[in-house]
Write a protein that holds these residues in place. Structure first.
Motif, PDB file in Angstrom:
ATOM      1  N   ARG A  22       0.801  -1.217   0.000  1.00 30.29           N
ATOM      2  CA  ARG A  22       0.000   0.000   0.000  1.00 30.29           C
ATOM      3  C   ARG A  22       0.840   1.277   0.000  1.00 30.29           C
ATOM      4  O   ARG A  22       0.323   2.348  -0.271  1.00 30.29           O
ATOM      5  CB  ARG A  22      -0.944  -0.013   1.200  1.00 30.29           C
ATOM      6  CG  ARG A  22      -2.084  -0.972   0.957  1.00 30.29           C
ATOM      7  CD  ARG A  22      -2.659  -1.563   2.206  1.00 30.29           C
ATOM      8  NE  ARG A  22      -3.782  -2.427   1.876  1.00 30.29           N
ATOM      9  CZ  ARG A  22      -3.668  -3.678   1.453  1.00 30.29           C
ATOM     10  NH1 ARG A  22      -2.465  -4.211   1.288  1.00 30.29           N
ATOM     11  NH2 ARG A  22      -4.717  -4.411   1.189  1.00 30.29           N
ATOM     12  N   GLY A  23       2.119   1.169   0.328  1.00 25.80           N
ATOM     13  CA  GLY A  23       2.975   2.353   0.325  1.00 25.80           C
ATOM     14  C   GLY A  23       4.297   2.105   1.023  1.00 25.80           C
ATOM     15  O   GLY A  23       4.542   1.032   1.569  1.00 25.80           O
ATOM     16  N   ASP A  24       5.145   3.128   0.997  1.00 27.49           N
ATOM     17  CA  ASP A  24       6.485   3.019   1.567  1.00 27.49           C
ATOM     18  C   ASP A  24       6.449   3.020   3.084  1.00 27.49           C
ATOM     19  O   ASP A  24       5.802   3.873   3.705  1.00 27.49           O
ATOM     20  CB  ASP A  24       7.362   4.183   1.103  1.00 27.49           C
ATOM     21  CG  ASP A  24       7.648   4.130  -0.386  1.00 27.49           C
ATOM     22  OD1 ASP A  24       7.677   3.016  -0.946  1.00 27.49           O
ATOM     23  OD2 ASP A  24       7.856   5.202  -0.980  1.00 27.49           O
ATOM     24  N   ILE A  25       7.158   2.066   3.678  1.00 40.26           N
ATOM     25  CA  ILE A  25       7.338   2.002   5.125  1.00 40.26           C
ATOM     26  C   ILE A  25       8.638   2.723   5.457  1.00 40.26           C
ATOM     27  O   ILE A  25       9.693   2.390   4.921  1.00 40.26           O
ATOM     28  CB  ILE A  25       7.377   0.547   5.622  1.00 40.26           C
ATOM     29  CG1 ILE A  25       6.014  -0.115   5.414  1.00 40.26           C
ATOM     30  CG2 ILE A  25       7.805   0.493   7.090  1.00 40.26           C
ATOM     31  CD1 ILE A  25       5.984  -1.585   5.779  1.00 40.26           C
ATOM     32  N   ILE A  26       8.547   3.723   6.326  1.00 38.03           N
ATOM     33  CA  ILE A  26       9.729   4.478   6.752  1.00 38.03           C
ATOM     34  C   ILE A  26      10.461   3.714   7.857  1.00 38.03           C
ATOM     35  O   ILE A  26      11.677   3.589   7.836  1.00 38.03           O
ATOM     36  CB  ILE A  26       9.337   5.891   7.246  1.00 38.03           C
ATOM     37  CG1 ILE A  26       8.546   6.639   6.166  1.00 38.03           C
ATOM     38  CG2 ILE A  26      10.551   6.673   7.701  1.00 38.03           C
ATOM     39  CD1 ILE A  26       9.261   6.823   4.854  1.00 38.03           C
ATOM     40  N   GLU A  27       9.708   3.220   8.827  1.00 34.42           N
ATOM     41  CA  GLU A  27      10.279   2.393   9.899  1.00 34.42           C
ATOM     42  C   GLU A  27       9.169   1.585  10.547  1.00 34.42           C
ATOM     43  O   GLU A  27       7.990   1.904  10.410  1.00 34.42           O
ATOM     44  CB  GLU A  27      11.021   3.237  10.932  1.00 34.42           C
ATOM     45  CG  GLU A  27      10.189   4.282  11.632  1.00 34.42           C
ATOM     46  CD  GLU A  27      11.032   5.189  12.524  1.00 34.42           C
ATOM     47  OE1 GLU A  27      11.824   4.681  13.342  1.00 34.42           O
ATOM     48  OE2 GLU A  27      10.883   6.410  12.401  1.00 34.42           O
ATOM     49  N   ARG A  39       5.519   3.240  10.540  1.00 32.72           N
ATOM     50  CA  ARG A  39       5.496   4.641  10.104  1.00 32.72           C
ATOM     51  C   ARG A  39       5.565   4.668   8.586  1.00 32.72           C
ATOM     52  O   ARG A  39       6.452   4.054   7.989  1.00 32.72           O
ATOM     53  CB  ARG A  39       6.670   5.397  10.702  1.00 32.72           C
ATOM     54  CG  ARG A  39       6.656   6.859  10.379  1.00 32.72           C
ATOM     55  CD  ARG A  39       7.764   7.568  11.134  1.00 32.72           C
ATOM     56  NE  ARG A  39       8.083   8.795  10.440  1.00 32.72           N
ATOM     57  CZ  ARG A  39       9.291   9.280  10.283  1.00 32.72           C
ATOM     58  NH1 ARG A  39      10.321   8.641  10.807  1.00 32.72           N
ATOM     59  NH2 ARG A  39       9.480  10.382   9.635  1.00 32.72           N
ATOM     60  N   PHE A  40       4.630   5.377   7.977  1.00 32.34           N
ATOM     61  CA  PHE A  40       4.539   5.443   6.522  1.00 32.34           C
ATOM     62  C   PHE A  40       4.988   6.797   6.010  1.00 32.34           C
ATOM     63  O   PHE A  40       5.054   7.773   6.751  1.00 32.34           O
ATOM     64  CB  PHE A  40       3.103   5.169   6.072  1.00 32.34           C
ATOM     65  CG  PHE A  40       2.663   3.769   6.351  1.00 32.34           C
ATOM     66  CD1 PHE A  40       3.014   2.735   5.495  1.00 32.34           C
ATOM     67  CD2 PHE A  40       1.925   3.472   7.476  1.00 32.34           C
ATOM     68  CE1 PHE A  40       2.630   1.433   5.761  1.00 32.34           C
ATOM     69  CE2 PHE A  40       1.525   2.175   7.747  1.00 32.34           C
ATOM     70  CZ  PHE A  40       1.888   1.155   6.885  1.00 32.34           C
ATOM     71  N   GLY A  74      -1.394   5.501  15.654  1.00 24.86           N
ATOM     72  CA  GLY A  74      -0.426   5.729  16.722  1.00 24.86           C
ATOM     73  C   GLY A  74       0.601   4.621  16.833  1.00 24.86           C
ATOM     74  O   GLY A  74       0.407   3.517  16.340  1.00 24.86           O
ATOM     75  N   CYS A  75       1.714   4.947  17.481  1.00 25.27           N
ATOM     76  CA  CYS A  75       2.794   3.991  17.726  1.00 25.27           C
ATOM     77  C   CYS A  75       2.616   3.437  19.135  1.00 25.27           C
ATOM     78  O   CYS A  75       2.669   4.181  20.109  1.00 25.27           O
ATOM     79  CB  CYS A  75       4.148   4.682  17.583  1.00 25.27           C
ATOM     80  SG  CYS A  75       5.548   3.580  17.827  1.00 25.27           S
TER      81      CYS A  75
END
Length: 83
Positions: A22-27, A39-40, A74-75
């Motif tokens: 669905r999209g890029d994962i940053i972390e 985090r996207f 949220g994390c």
């Protein structure tokens, strides 16, 4: 950040694969149990992943049946460096 939860132990890679579709994962941070915070790169991806709440995912070769995941904003995993 979003947190995905409720998946069987060992299935975190499959859950992350569905997120990457669905999209890029940053972390991401895995709890070590049955939830992962991700985090996207953009808000559209966050919205799409949040819409996966209650989705039944295939076990994709893992033992057992398909499984349902929950998704919350949220994390909820504390990174190991912060513990």
């Amino acid at each position: 950040w979003v947190t995905l939860y409720g998946f069987p132990g060992g299935y975190q890679d499959g859950v992350l694969r569905h997120c990457r579709d669905r999209g890029d994962i940053i972390e991401s941070y895995y709890s070590g149990t049955n939830y992962v915070s991700v985090r996207f790169g953009n808000a559209d991806t966050v919205a799409e992943v949040l819409s996966m709440d209650g989705t039944v995912l295939p076990s994709e070769g893992m033992p057992g049946e398909n499984y349902m995941i929950g998704v919350k904003r949220g994390c909820h995993v504390v990174p190991k460096a912060s513990r």
